[in-house]
Design a protein around this motif. Sequence first.
Motif, PDB file in Angstrom:
ATOM      1  N   THR A 195       0.836  -1.195   0.000  1.00  0.00           N
ATOM      2  CA  THR A 195       0.000   0.000   0.000  1.00  0.00           C
ATOM      3  C   THR A 195       0.872   1.245   0.000  1.00  0.00           C
ATOM      4  OG1 THR A 195      -0.120   0.221   2.423  1.00  0.00           O
ATOM      5  CG2 THR A 195      -1.730  -1.238   1.374  1.00  0.00           C
ATOM      6  N   TRP A 196       0.324   2.328  -0.552  1.00  0.00           N
ATOM      7  CA  TRP A 196       1.003   3.621  -0.526  1.00  0.00           C
ATOM      8  C   TRP A 196       0.120   4.595   0.248  1.00  0.00           C
ATOM      9  CZ3 TRP A 196       1.798   0.165  -4.362  1.00  0.00           C
ATOM     10  CH2 TRP A 196       3.123  -0.037  -4.758  1.00  0.00           C
ATOM     11  N   ALA A 197       0.622   5.070   1.367  1.00  0.00           N
ATOM     12  CA  ALA A 197      -0.146   5.989   2.210  1.00  0.00           C
ATOM     13  C   ALA A 197      -0.389   7.296   1.470  1.00  0.00           C
ATOM     14  CB  ALA A 197       0.599   6.257   3.512  1.00  0.00           C
ATOM     15  N   SER A 198      -1.529   7.928   1.765  1.00  0.00           N
ATOM     16  CA  SER A 198      -1.840   9.215   1.157  1.00  0.00           C
ATOM     17  C   SER A 198      -2.694  10.023   2.122  1.00  0.00           C
ATOM     18  CB  SER A 198      -2.546   9.002  -0.193  1.00  0.00           C
ATOM     19  OG  SER A 198      -2.647  10.227  -0.901  1.00  0.00           O
ATOM     20  N   TRP A 199      -3.489  10.970   1.595  1.00  0.00           N
ATOM     21  CA  TRP A 199      -4.156  11.950   2.448  1.00  0.00           C
ATOM     22  C   TRP A 199      -5.096  11.323   3.483  1.00  0.00           C
ATOM     23  CZ3 TRP A 199      -9.380  11.586   2.153  1.00  0.00           C
ATOM     24  CH2 TRP A 199      -9.940  11.059   0.979  1.00  0.00           C
ATOM     25  N   GLY A 200      -5.648  10.163   3.206  1.00  0.00           N
ATOM     26  CA  GLY A 200      -6.612   9.577   4.146  1.00  0.00           C
ATOM     27  C   GLY A 200      -6.009   8.617   5.140  1.00  0.00           C
ATOM     28  N   VAL A 219       1.474  -7.512   4.470  1.00  0.00           N
ATOM     29  CA  VAL A 219       1.164  -6.176   3.952  1.00  0.00           C
ATOM     30  C   VAL A 219       2.347  -5.246   4.191  1.00  0.00           C
ATOM     31  CG1 VAL A 219      -0.351  -4.172   4.087  1.00  0.00           C
ATOM     32  CG2 VAL A 219      -1.306  -6.461   4.390  1.00  0.00           C
ATOM     33  N   LYS A 220       2.784  -4.571   3.133  1.00  0.00           N
ATOM     34  CA  LYS A 220       3.830  -3.557   3.253  1.00  0.00           C
ATOM     35  C   LYS A 220       3.214  -2.172   3.084  1.00  0.00           C
ATOM     36  CE  LYS A 220       7.554  -6.467   1.418  1.00  0.00           C
ATOM     37  NZ  LYS A 220       8.554  -6.623   0.325  1.00  0.00           N
ATOM     38  N   ILE A 221       3.760  -1.190   3.783  1.00  0.00           N
ATOM     39  CA  ILE A 221       3.282   0.188   3.681  1.00  0.00           C
ATOM     40  C   ILE A 221       4.424   1.064   3.185  1.00  0.00           C
ATOM     41  CG2 ILE A 221       2.170   2.107   4.874  1.00  0.00           C
ATOM     42  CD1 ILE A 221       1.381   0.147   7.065  1.00  0.00           C
ATOM     43  N   GLU A 222       4.162   1.758   2.089  1.00  0.00           N
ATOM     44  CA  GLU A 222       5.139   2.673   1.536  1.00  0.00           C
ATOM     45  C   GLU A 222       4.629   4.109   1.690  1.00  0.00           C
ATOM     46  OE1 GLU A 222       7.903   1.567   0.630  1.00  0.00           O
ATOM     47  OE2 GLU A 222       7.625  -0.525   0.086  1.00  0.00           O
ATOM     48  N   ASP A 223       5.578   5.047   1.717  1.00  0.00           N
ATOM     49  CA  ASP A 223       5.194   6.457   1.792  1.00  0.00           C
ATOM     50  C   ASP A 223       4.612   6.928   0.466  1.00  0.00           C
ATOM     51  OD1 ASP A 223       6.097   6.652   4.405  1.00  0.00           O
ATOM     52  OD2 ASP A 223       8.121   7.239   3.784  1.00  0.00           O
ATOM     53  N   THR A 224       3.857   8.025   0.525  1.00  0.00           N
ATOM     54  CA  THR A 224       3.345   8.640  -0.697  1.00  0.00           C
ATOM     55  C   THR A 224       4.493   8.944  -1.643  1.00  0.00           C
ATOM     56  OG1 THR A 224       1.569   9.676   0.563  1.00  0.00           O
ATOM     57  CG2 THR A 224       2.022  10.589  -1.600  1.00  0.00           C
ATOM     58  N   THR A 225       4.281   8.703  -2.919  1.00  0.00           N
ATOM     59  CA  THR A 225       5.329   8.998  -3.898  1.00  0.00           C
ATOM     60  C   THR A 225       4.750   9.756  -5.080  1.00  0.00           C
ATOM     61  OG1 THR A 225       6.966   8.038  -5.397  1.00  0.00           O
ATOM     62  CG2 THR A 225       4.983   6.736  -5.004  1.00  0.00           C
ATOM     63  N   SER A 226       5.502  10.726  -5.559  1.00  0.00           N
ATOM     64  CA  SER A 226       5.098  11.436  -6.770  1.00  0.00           C
ATOM     65  C   SER A 226       5.606  10.705  -8.005  1.00  0.00           C
ATOM     66  CB  SER A 226       5.638  12.874  -6.754  1.00  0.00           C
ATOM     67  OG  SER A 226       7.056  12.874  -6.639  1.00  0.00           O
ATOM     68  N   ASP A 227       6.505   9.748  -7.809  1.00  0.00           N
ATOM     69  CA  ASP A 227       7.030   8.930  -8.901  1.00  0.00           C
ATOM     70  C   ASP A 227       6.177   7.674  -9.004  1.00  0.00           C
ATOM     71  OD1 ASP A 227       8.418   7.577 -10.810  1.00  0.00           O
ATOM     72  OD2 ASP A 227      10.294   7.403  -9.672  1.00  0.00           O
ATOM     73  N   THR A 228       5.079   7.766  -9.750  1.00  0.00           N
ATOM     74  CA  THR A 228       4.138   6.641  -9.796  1.00  0.00           C
ATOM     75  C   THR A 228       4.689   5.431 -10.550  1.00  0.00           C
ATOM     76  OG1 THR A 228       3.067   7.662 -11.718  1.00  0.00           O
ATOM     77  CG2 THR A 228       2.096   8.085  -9.548  1.00  0.00           C
ATOM     78  N   ASP A 229       5.786   5.593 -11.289  1.00  0.00           N
ATOM     79  CA  ASP A 229       6.405   4.427 -11.919  1.00  0.00           C
ATOM     80  C   ASP A 229       6.808   3.391 -10.875  1.00  0.00           C
ATOM     81  OD1 ASP A 229       6.108   5.292 -14.500  1.00  0.00           O
ATOM     82  OD2 ASP A 229       8.105   6.161 -14.653  1.00  0.00           O
ATOM     83  N   LYS A 230       7.115   3.864  -9.677  1.00  0.00           N
ATOM     84  CA  LYS A 230       7.463   2.936  -8.597  1.00  0.00           C
ATOM     85  C   LYS A 230       6.284   2.028  -8.245  1.00  0.00           C
ATOM     86  CE  LYS A 230      10.928   5.946  -6.440  1.00  0.00           C
ATOM     87  NZ  LYS A 230      11.304   6.709  -5.220  1.00  0.00           N
ATOM     88  N   ILE A 231       5.076   2.533  -8.501  1.00  0.00           N
ATOM     89  CA  ILE A 231       3.874   1.736  -8.260  1.00  0.00           C
ATOM     90  C   ILE A 231       3.612   0.814  -9.443  1.00  0.00           C
ATOM     91  CG2 ILE A 231       1.380   1.830  -7.866  1.00  0.00           C
ATOM     92  CD1 ILE A 231       1.822   4.584  -6.563  1.00  0.00           C
ATOM     93  N   TRP A 232       3.585   1.409 -10.646  1.00  0.00           N
ATOM     94  CA  TRP A 232       3.187   0.631 -11.832  1.00  0.00           C
ATOM     95  C   TRP A 232       4.222  -0.418 -12.218  1.00  0.00           C
ATOM     96  CZ3 TRP A 232      -1.219   1.963 -10.831  1.00  0.00           C
ATOM     97  CH2 TRP A 232      -1.660   3.291 -10.743  1.00  0.00           C
TER      98      TRP A 232
END
Length: 456
Positions: free
Chosen positions: A295-300, A315-328
Amino acid sequence: MAATTTMRIFLVQTAQGLTPSSGGYKANISLLRELRSFGHAAAQICYGFEHEVEHYAERAAAKGIDPDVTESTVPFVDFRGAKNNLLVKTFFDEYEIQHFVISRSLFKKDYPRKELWQETKDYIEVNDLRWREASDLVKALVNLYTASITEFRPTHVVFNDAMTMKIASLHPDRAKFKRVAVVHTAEQLPFGPYCSGLPGHCMSAEKEDVMLRDVDGIWVVSRAIHDYAIKYGNLETKFLNHSTMTYLDSKTGGIPERRRNENKEEVGMINPCPCKGLSILVALAKRLPHVNFVTWASWGSKPEHKELLQSLPNVKIEDTTSDTDKIWDRIKILLAPSVWYEAWGIVVTEAQLRGIPVIASEAGGLREAKLGLDYCIPVNLLTGEKDANGEYIIPDQDITPWESAIVELMTDKTKYRDLSSNTWRTASKWFSGLDTRAQEKWFLDMMEANDPKSEV
Protein backbone atom coordinates in the motif's frame (compact mmCIF):
# COMPACT_ATOMS: atom_id res chain seq x y z
CA MET A 1 -4.90 24.94 -34.17
CA ALA A 2 -4.52 27.71 -31.59
CA ALA A 3 -7.59 29.39 -30.16
CA THR A 4 -8.34 32.85 -31.54
CA THR A 5 -8.89 34.17 -28.00
CA THR A 6 -6.10 33.96 -25.44
CA MET A 7 -7.42 33.14 -22.01
CA ARG A 8 -5.84 33.75 -18.63
CA ILE A 9 -6.72 30.93 -16.21
CA PHE A 10 -6.18 31.45 -12.48
CA LEU A 11 -6.48 28.31 -10.33
CA VAL A 12 -6.86 28.19 -6.56
CA GLN A 13 -5.65 25.00 -4.86
CA THR A 14 -6.61 24.57 -1.22
CA ALA A 15 -4.29 21.61 -0.76
CA GLN A 16 -0.59 21.36 -1.54
CA GLY A 17 -0.43 22.19 -5.21
CA LEU A 18 3.18 21.79 -6.32
CA THR A 19 3.40 18.03 -5.74
CA PRO A 20 -0.28 17.10 -5.30
CA SER A 21 -1.09 14.10 -3.14
CA SER A 22 -4.56 13.43 -4.53
CA GLY A 23 -6.00 12.73 -7.95
CA GLY A 24 -8.19 15.82 -7.93
CA TYR A 25 -5.33 18.21 -7.34
CA LYS A 26 -3.15 16.41 -9.86
CA ALA A 27 -5.96 16.88 -12.39
CA ASN A 28 -6.16 20.58 -11.57
CA ILE A 29 -2.52 21.29 -12.30
CA SER A 30 -2.67 19.06 -15.40
CA LEU A 31 -5.50 21.28 -16.67
CA LEU A 32 -3.29 24.36 -16.34
CA ARG A 33 -0.43 22.66 -18.15
CA GLU A 34 -2.69 21.58 -20.98
CA LEU A 35 -4.22 25.02 -21.40
CA ARG A 36 -0.75 26.53 -21.29
CA SER A 37 0.33 24.18 -24.10
CA PHE A 38 -2.49 25.66 -26.20
CA GLY A 39 -1.06 29.15 -25.77
CA HIS A 40 -3.17 30.41 -22.86
CA ALA A 41 -1.70 32.07 -19.75
CA ALA A 42 -2.03 30.15 -16.48
CA ALA A 43 -1.36 30.73 -12.79
CA GLN A 44 -2.21 29.14 -9.50
CA ILE A 45 -2.15 30.02 -5.84
CA CYS A 46 -1.48 27.09 -3.55
CA TYR A 47 0.29 25.86 -0.45
CA GLY A 48 3.79 24.39 -0.68
CA PHE A 49 7.15 24.03 1.04
CA GLU A 50 10.14 26.22 0.31
CA HIS A 51 12.24 23.29 -0.92
CA GLU A 52 9.55 22.52 -3.50
CA VAL A 53 9.78 26.04 -4.88
CA GLU A 54 13.54 25.66 -5.19
CA HIS A 55 13.14 22.30 -6.96
CA TYR A 56 10.60 23.54 -9.49
CA ALA A 57 12.53 26.75 -10.09
CA GLU A 58 15.66 24.71 -10.82
CA ARG A 59 13.73 22.57 -13.30
CA ALA A 60 12.48 25.71 -15.05
CA ALA A 61 15.99 27.17 -15.26
CA ALA A 62 17.31 23.88 -16.65
CA LYS A 63 14.85 24.26 -19.53
CA GLY A 64 15.89 27.83 -20.24
CA ILE A 65 12.98 29.53 -18.48
CA ASP A 66 13.66 32.31 -15.98
CA PRO A 67 11.77 31.27 -12.81
CA ASP A 68 11.90 34.87 -11.51
CA VAL A 69 11.52 33.83 -7.87
CA THR A 70 10.32 36.57 -5.52
CA GLU A 71 9.47 36.47 -1.84
CA SER A 72 7.14 38.48 0.38
CA THR A 73 5.50 38.23 3.78
CA VAL A 74 1.97 39.00 4.90
CA PRO A 75 1.70 39.79 8.63
CA PHE A 76 -1.24 38.69 10.76
CA VAL A 77 -2.14 37.99 14.39
CA ASP A 78 -3.02 34.34 14.97
CA PHE A 79 -5.81 32.85 17.10
CA ARG A 80 -3.47 32.82 20.12
CA GLY A 81 -2.86 36.57 19.80
CA ALA A 82 0.71 36.06 18.59
CA LYS A 83 2.18 37.98 15.66
CA ASN A 84 2.94 35.80 12.67
CA ASN A 85 3.60 35.96 8.94
CA LEU A 86 2.48 34.23 5.79
CA LEU A 87 5.53 33.58 3.64
CA VAL A 88 4.66 33.82 -0.06
CA LYS A 89 6.96 32.97 -2.94
CA THR A 90 6.13 33.53 -6.59
CA PHE A 91 7.87 31.91 -9.55
CA PHE A 92 7.39 30.53 -13.06
CA ASP A 93 7.75 26.79 -13.63
CA GLU A 94 9.01 24.86 -16.66
CA TYR A 95 5.58 25.18 -18.30
CA GLU A 96 5.69 28.97 -17.78
CA ILE A 97 2.84 28.74 -15.29
CA GLN A 98 3.03 31.41 -12.61
CA HIS A 99 2.76 30.15 -9.01
CA PHE A 100 1.85 32.09 -5.87
CA VAL A 101 2.99 29.69 -3.15
CA ILE A 102 1.96 30.10 0.48
CA SER A 103 4.43 28.33 2.75
CA ARG A 104 2.97 25.24 4.36
CA SER A 105 5.53 25.40 7.16
CA LEU A 106 3.36 27.73 9.22
CA PHE A 107 0.33 25.46 8.99
CA LYS A 108 2.36 22.30 9.49
CA LYS A 109 3.88 23.56 12.74
CA ASP A 110 1.91 26.40 14.28
CA TYR A 111 -1.59 26.63 12.92
CA PRO A 112 -3.92 23.66 13.55
CA ARG A 113 -6.00 22.72 10.55
CA LYS A 114 -9.22 22.72 12.57
CA GLU A 115 -8.61 26.33 13.59
CA LEU A 116 -8.15 27.37 9.98
CA TRP A 117 -11.29 25.49 8.92
CA GLN A 118 -13.34 27.14 11.66
CA GLU A 119 -12.08 30.59 10.78
CA THR A 120 -12.80 29.91 7.10
CA LYS A 121 -16.32 28.78 7.97
CA ASP A 122 -16.84 31.98 9.94
CA TYR A 123 -15.75 34.01 6.91
CA ILE A 124 -18.11 32.17 4.58
CA GLU A 125 -21.02 32.77 6.91
CA VAL A 126 -20.23 36.32 7.96
CA ASN A 127 -22.33 39.13 6.57
CA ASP A 128 -20.21 41.40 4.39
CA LEU A 129 -21.04 44.31 6.71
CA ARG A 130 -19.32 42.41 9.53
CA TRP A 131 -16.19 41.62 7.50
CA ARG A 132 -14.08 43.31 10.15
CA GLU A 133 -15.03 40.45 12.52
CA ALA A 134 -13.20 37.84 10.42
CA SER A 135 -9.98 36.44 11.88
CA ASP A 136 -6.73 38.17 11.08
CA LEU A 137 -5.42 35.12 9.22
CA VAL A 138 -8.52 34.87 7.04
CA LYS A 139 -8.27 38.58 6.27
CA ALA A 140 -4.63 38.07 5.26
CA LEU A 141 -5.55 35.15 3.01
CA VAL A 142 -8.51 36.95 1.45
CA ASN A 143 -6.38 40.02 0.76
CA LEU A 144 -3.61 37.84 -0.69
CA TYR A 145 -5.99 35.93 -2.98
CA THR A 146 -7.66 39.16 -4.05
CA ALA A 147 -4.35 40.87 -4.81
CA SER A 148 -3.04 37.83 -6.69
CA ILE A 149 -6.15 37.72 -8.88
CA THR A 150 -5.84 41.44 -9.52
CA GLU A 151 -2.17 41.08 -10.46
CA PHE A 152 -2.78 38.20 -12.86
CA ARG A 153 -5.86 39.73 -14.55
CA PRO A 154 -7.63 36.43 -15.29
CA THR A 155 -10.38 35.67 -17.75
CA HIS A 156 -11.37 32.71 -15.52
CA VAL A 157 -10.91 31.92 -11.84
CA VAL A 158 -11.11 28.17 -11.16
CA PHE A 159 -11.64 26.80 -7.64
CA ASN A 160 -13.05 23.98 -5.57
CA ASP A 161 -13.56 25.73 -2.25
CA ALA A 162 -16.18 28.08 -0.83
CA MET A 163 -13.74 30.67 0.46
CA THR A 164 -12.47 31.36 -3.06
CA MET A 165 -16.01 31.24 -4.38
CA LYS A 166 -16.87 34.11 -2.05
CA ILE A 167 -13.64 36.01 -2.73
CA ALA A 168 -14.25 35.79 -6.48
CA SER A 169 -17.86 36.96 -6.14
CA LEU A 170 -16.77 40.07 -4.20
CA HIS A 171 -13.64 40.87 -6.21
CA PRO A 172 -13.46 44.47 -7.55
CA ASP A 173 -12.80 43.07 -11.06
CA ARG A 174 -15.62 40.54 -10.81
CA ALA A 175 -17.14 41.60 -14.16
CA LYS A 176 -13.88 40.87 -15.98
CA PHE A 177 -13.62 37.11 -15.31
CA LYS A 178 -15.68 33.93 -15.15
CA ARG A 179 -15.98 31.91 -11.97
CA VAL A 180 -15.63 28.16 -12.46
CA ALA A 181 -16.22 25.60 -9.69
CA VAL A 182 -14.61 22.16 -10.07
CA VAL A 183 -16.25 19.35 -8.12
CA HIS A 184 -13.92 16.48 -7.20
CA THR A 185 -16.02 14.98 -4.38
CA ALA A 186 -19.69 14.67 -3.49
CA GLU A 187 -18.73 16.11 -0.10
CA GLN A 188 -18.05 19.47 -1.74
CA LEU A 189 -21.67 19.85 -2.79
CA PRO A 190 -24.01 21.64 -0.34
CA PHE A 191 -26.69 18.94 -0.42
CA GLY A 192 -27.18 15.18 -0.41
CA PRO A 193 -26.14 12.46 2.06
CA TYR A 194 -22.42 13.19 1.77
CA CYS A 195 -22.60 16.96 2.21
CA SER A 196 -19.63 18.09 4.39
CA GLY A 197 -18.80 14.46 5.09
CA LEU A 198 -15.06 15.13 4.97
CA PRO A 199 -13.25 17.74 7.08
CA GLY A 200 -12.89 21.03 5.25
CA HIS A 201 -15.53 20.16 2.64
CA CYS A 202 -18.69 22.27 2.46
CA MET A 203 -18.47 24.17 5.72
CA SER A 204 -21.71 26.13 5.40
CA ALA A 205 -24.25 24.33 3.21
CA GLU A 206 -26.89 27.07 3.09
CA LYS A 207 -24.44 29.84 2.15
CA GLU A 208 -22.52 27.68 -0.29
CA ASP A 209 -25.67 26.51 -2.04
CA VAL A 210 -26.62 30.11 -2.83
CA MET A 211 -23.11 30.99 -4.04
CA LEU A 212 -22.70 27.83 -6.13
CA ARG A 213 -25.85 28.52 -8.11
CA ASP A 214 -24.46 31.94 -9.03
CA VAL A 215 -21.14 30.86 -10.60
CA ASP A 216 -20.56 30.87 -14.35
CA GLY A 217 -19.77 27.18 -14.67
CA ILE A 218 -19.68 24.00 -12.58
CA TRP A 219 -17.42 21.25 -13.88
CA VAL A 220 -17.90 17.69 -12.62
CA VAL A 221 -15.50 14.92 -13.60
CA SER A 222 -17.98 12.02 -13.83
CA ARG A 223 -21.57 11.31 -14.75
CA ALA A 224 -21.95 9.91 -11.24
CA ILE A 225 -21.36 13.35 -9.69
CA HIS A 226 -23.49 14.99 -12.40
CA ASP A 227 -26.41 12.67 -11.54
CA TYR A 228 -25.84 13.18 -7.81
CA ALA A 229 -26.07 16.98 -8.25
CA ILE A 230 -29.33 16.64 -10.18
CA LYS A 231 -30.86 14.12 -7.77
CA TYR A 232 -30.11 15.89 -4.51
CA GLY A 233 -29.74 19.53 -5.51
CA ASN A 234 -31.54 19.93 -8.84
CA LEU A 235 -28.27 21.52 -9.92
CA GLU A 236 -27.12 21.47 -13.53
CA THR A 237 -23.41 20.83 -14.05
CA LYS A 238 -21.05 20.22 -16.95
CA PHE A 239 -19.54 16.75 -17.18
CA LEU A 240 -16.09 16.71 -18.75
CA ASN A 241 -13.44 14.05 -18.34
CA HIS A 242 -10.18 15.14 -16.76
CA SER A 243 -7.83 16.88 -19.13
CA THR A 244 -5.88 14.38 -21.21
CA MET A 245 -2.58 15.57 -19.76
CA THR A 246 -3.72 14.12 -16.43
CA TYR A 247 -3.01 10.66 -17.82
CA LEU A 248 0.18 11.26 -19.79
CA ASP A 249 3.47 9.97 -18.49
CA SER A 250 4.85 12.65 -16.17
CA LYS A 251 8.45 12.04 -17.28
CA THR A 252 8.10 11.69 -21.04
CA GLY A 253 4.90 13.67 -21.60
CA GLY A 254 3.72 10.85 -23.86
CA ILE A 255 1.35 7.89 -23.71
CA PRO A 256 2.16 5.69 -20.69
CA GLU A 257 4.30 2.64 -21.33
CA ARG A 258 2.43 -0.65 -21.25
CA ARG A 259 3.44 -2.92 -18.37
CA ARG A 260 3.63 -6.70 -18.61
CA ASN A 261 3.46 -7.55 -14.94
CA GLU A 262 2.22 -11.14 -15.02
CA ASN A 263 5.29 -12.29 -13.09
CA LYS A 264 4.96 -9.67 -10.35
CA GLU A 265 3.83 -10.89 -6.94
CA GLU A 266 2.09 -7.98 -5.21
CA VAL A 267 -1.43 -6.60 -5.09
CA GLY A 268 -1.30 -2.83 -4.64
CA MET A 269 -3.62 -0.30 -3.05
CA ILE A 270 -3.22 3.48 -2.88
CA ASN A 271 -4.43 5.59 0.04
CA PRO A 272 -5.54 2.86 2.46
CA CYS A 273 -8.19 4.39 4.71
CA PRO A 274 -11.74 3.48 5.78
CA CYS A 275 -13.66 5.25 2.99
CA LYS A 276 -11.29 3.82 0.37
CA GLY A 277 -12.01 0.26 1.52
CA LEU A 278 -9.43 -0.36 4.24
CA SER A 279 -11.68 -2.99 5.87
CA ILE A 280 -11.81 -4.96 2.61
CA LEU A 281 -8.03 -4.86 2.26
CA VAL A 282 -7.53 -6.04 5.86
CA ALA A 283 -10.03 -8.88 5.45
CA LEU A 284 -8.36 -9.98 2.21
CA ALA A 285 -4.90 -9.93 3.78
CA LYS A 286 -6.16 -12.18 6.57
CA ARG A 287 -7.98 -14.56 4.23
CA LEU A 288 -5.07 -14.75 1.77
CA PRO A 289 -1.91 -14.98 3.90
CA HIS A 290 0.03 -16.34 0.89
CA VAL A 291 -0.69 -13.17 -1.17
CA ASN A 292 1.59 -10.16 -0.78
CA PHE A 293 -0.07 -6.75 -0.55
CA VAL A 294 1.60 -3.35 -0.79
CA THR A 295 0.00 0.00 0.00
CA TRP A 296 1.00 3.62 -0.53
CA ALA A 297 -0.15 5.99 2.21
CA SER A 298 -1.84 9.22 1.16
CA TRP A 299 -4.16 11.95 2.45
CA GLY A 300 -6.61 9.58 4.15
CA SER A 301 -4.08 7.27 5.81
CA LYS A 302 -3.96 8.08 9.52
CA PRO A 303 -1.43 6.63 12.01
CA GLU A 304 -3.99 4.14 13.33
CA HIS A 305 -4.64 2.85 9.81
CA LYS A 306 -0.91 2.34 9.26
CA GLU A 307 -0.57 0.56 12.60
CA LEU A 308 -3.36 -1.82 11.65
CA LEU A 309 -1.69 -2.65 8.35
CA GLN A 310 1.71 -3.02 10.00
CA SER A 311 0.22 -5.76 12.19
CA LEU A 312 -0.40 -7.89 9.08
CA PRO A 313 2.69 -9.87 8.01
CA ASN A 314 1.79 -9.94 4.30
CA VAL A 315 1.16 -6.18 3.95
CA LYS A 316 3.83 -3.56 3.25
CA ILE A 317 3.28 0.19 3.68
CA GLU A 318 5.14 2.67 1.54
CA ASP A 319 5.19 6.46 1.79
CA THR A 320 3.35 8.64 -0.70
CA THR A 321 5.33 9.00 -3.90
CA SER A 322 5.10 11.44 -6.77
CA ASP A 323 7.03 8.93 -8.90
CA THR A 324 4.14 6.64 -9.80
CA ASP A 325 6.41 4.43 -11.92
CA LYS A 326 7.46 2.94 -8.60
CA ILE A 327 3.87 1.74 -8.26
CA TRP A 328 3.19 0.63 -11.83
CA ASP A 329 6.51 -1.20 -12.18
CA ARG A 330 5.86 -3.15 -9.00
CA ILE A 331 2.29 -4.42 -8.79
CA LYS A 332 0.48 -7.19 -10.61
CA ILE A 333 -3.01 -5.97 -9.71
CA LEU A 334 -4.39 -2.67 -8.44
CA LEU A 335 -7.04 -2.93 -5.76
CA ALA A 336 -9.58 -0.06 -5.53
CA PRO A 337 -12.22 -1.28 -3.04
CA SER A 338 -13.70 2.11 -2.20
CA VAL A 339 -16.96 2.26 -0.28
CA TRP A 340 -17.07 6.03 -0.77
CA TYR A 341 -19.03 7.78 -3.52
CA GLU A 342 -16.01 8.29 -5.76
CA ALA A 343 -15.96 11.12 -8.27
CA TRP A 344 -13.92 9.12 -10.79
CA GLY A 345 -10.82 7.27 -9.58
CA ILE A 346 -7.80 8.54 -11.53
CA VAL A 347 -5.50 5.75 -10.32
CA VAL A 348 -7.87 3.18 -11.84
CA THR A 349 -7.53 4.78 -15.27
CA GLU A 350 -3.78 5.25 -14.85
CA ALA A 351 -3.29 1.56 -14.08
CA GLN A 352 -5.51 0.42 -16.95
CA LEU A 353 -3.67 2.61 -19.47
CA ARG A 354 -0.58 0.61 -18.53
CA GLY A 355 -2.30 -2.76 -18.93
CA ILE A 356 -2.51 -3.41 -15.20
CA PRO A 357 -5.80 -5.14 -14.25
CA VAL A 358 -7.85 -3.37 -11.59
CA ILE A 359 -10.25 -4.95 -9.14
CA ALA A 360 -12.52 -2.07 -8.14
CA SER A 361 -15.82 -1.42 -6.46
CA GLU A 362 -18.82 0.07 -8.22
CA ALA A 363 -18.78 3.09 -5.90
CA GLY A 364 -19.77 6.34 -7.61
CA GLY A 365 -17.63 7.11 -10.65
CA LEU A 366 -15.43 4.02 -10.31
CA ARG A 367 -17.76 2.14 -12.65
CA GLU A 368 -17.03 4.81 -15.29
CA ALA A 369 -13.29 4.68 -14.61
CA LYS A 370 -13.34 0.91 -15.09
CA LEU A 371 -14.45 1.43 -18.71
CA GLY A 372 -16.63 -1.70 -18.71
CA LEU A 373 -13.71 -4.02 -17.92
CA ASP A 374 -14.03 -7.11 -15.72
CA TYR A 375 -13.85 -7.08 -11.94
CA CYS A 376 -16.11 -4.21 -10.92
CA ILE A 377 -17.59 -5.49 -7.66
CA PRO A 378 -20.73 -4.23 -5.85
CA VAL A 379 -20.25 -2.91 -2.32
CA ASN A 380 -22.38 -1.56 0.48
CA LEU A 381 -21.84 2.18 0.05
CA LEU A 382 -21.45 4.64 2.88
CA THR A 383 -24.83 6.08 3.77
CA GLY A 384 -23.41 9.33 5.08
CA GLU A 385 -24.11 8.33 8.68
CA LYS A 386 -21.34 9.16 11.14
CA ASP A 387 -20.14 7.90 14.50
CA ALA A 388 -19.63 9.90 17.70
CA ASN A 389 -16.23 11.08 16.44
CA GLY A 390 -17.69 12.48 13.24
CA GLU A 391 -16.23 9.69 11.09
CA TYR A 392 -18.18 7.86 8.41
CA ILE A 393 -19.67 4.58 9.61
CA ILE A 394 -18.30 1.86 7.35
CA PRO A 395 -20.88 -0.79 6.37
CA ASP A 396 -20.05 -4.50 6.50
CA GLN A 397 -18.94 -5.95 3.18
CA ASP A 398 -19.05 -9.29 1.39
CA ILE A 399 -15.39 -10.23 0.96
CA THR A 400 -15.95 -13.41 -1.09
CA PRO A 401 -16.07 -11.83 -4.59
CA TRP A 402 -12.91 -9.85 -3.84
CA GLU A 403 -11.14 -12.95 -2.62
CA SER A 404 -12.19 -14.95 -5.69
CA ALA A 405 -11.04 -12.20 -8.05
CA ILE A 406 -7.59 -11.93 -6.49
CA VAL A 407 -7.06 -15.69 -6.40
CA GLU A 408 -8.11 -16.01 -10.03
CA LEU A 409 -5.83 -13.27 -11.32
CA MET A 410 -2.87 -14.25 -9.16
CA THR A 411 -2.97 -17.93 -10.15
CA ASP A 412 -4.40 -18.14 -13.70
CA LYS A 413 -1.66 -16.79 -15.97
CA THR A 414 -3.74 -17.12 -19.14
CA LYS A 415 -6.64 -15.23 -17.57
CA TYR A 416 -4.27 -12.53 -16.37
CA ARG A 417 -2.52 -12.09 -19.73
CA ASP A 418 -5.81 -11.94 -21.62
CA LEU A 419 -7.26 -9.39 -19.20
CA SER A 420 -4.07 -7.33 -19.22
CA SER A 421 -4.14 -7.13 -23.01
CA ASN A 422 -7.84 -6.26 -23.09
CA THR A 423 -7.33 -3.71 -20.35
CA TRP A 424 -4.57 -1.96 -22.28
CA ARG A 425 -6.51 -1.99 -25.57
CA THR A 426 -9.74 -0.75 -24.00
CA ALA A 427 -8.09 2.03 -22.01
CA SER A 428 -5.99 3.12 -24.99
CA LYS A 429 -9.07 3.30 -27.23
CA TRP A 430 -10.94 5.29 -24.59
CA PHE A 431 -8.04 7.71 -24.19
CA SER A 432 -7.64 8.22 -27.94
CA GLY A 433 -11.32 9.18 -28.13
CA LEU A 434 -11.03 12.02 -25.61
CA ASP A 435 -11.31 15.60 -26.85
CA THR A 436 -8.02 17.19 -25.85
CA ARG A 437 -9.55 20.66 -26.10
CA ALA A 438 -12.85 20.01 -24.31
CA GLN A 439 -12.09 22.24 -21.33
CA GLU A 440 -10.65 24.97 -23.55
CA LYS A 441 -13.81 25.01 -25.69
CA TRP A 442 -16.04 25.15 -22.63
CA PHE A 443 -14.08 28.03 -21.11
CA LEU A 444 -14.17 29.93 -24.40
CA ASP A 445 -17.92 29.35 -24.70
CA MET A 446 -18.40 31.06 -21.34
CA MET A 447 -16.67 34.15 -22.64
CA GLU A 448 -18.60 34.19 -25.91
CA ALA A 449 -21.93 33.83 -24.10
CA ASN A 450 -21.56 37.37 -22.73
CA ASP A 451 -19.72 38.83 -25.72
CA PRO A 452 -21.99 41.39 -27.43
CA LYS A 453 -20.48 40.41 -30.78
CA SER A 454 -21.81 36.86 -30.35
CA GLU A 455 -25.37 38.20 -30.27
CA VAL A 456 -25.11 40.06 -33.56
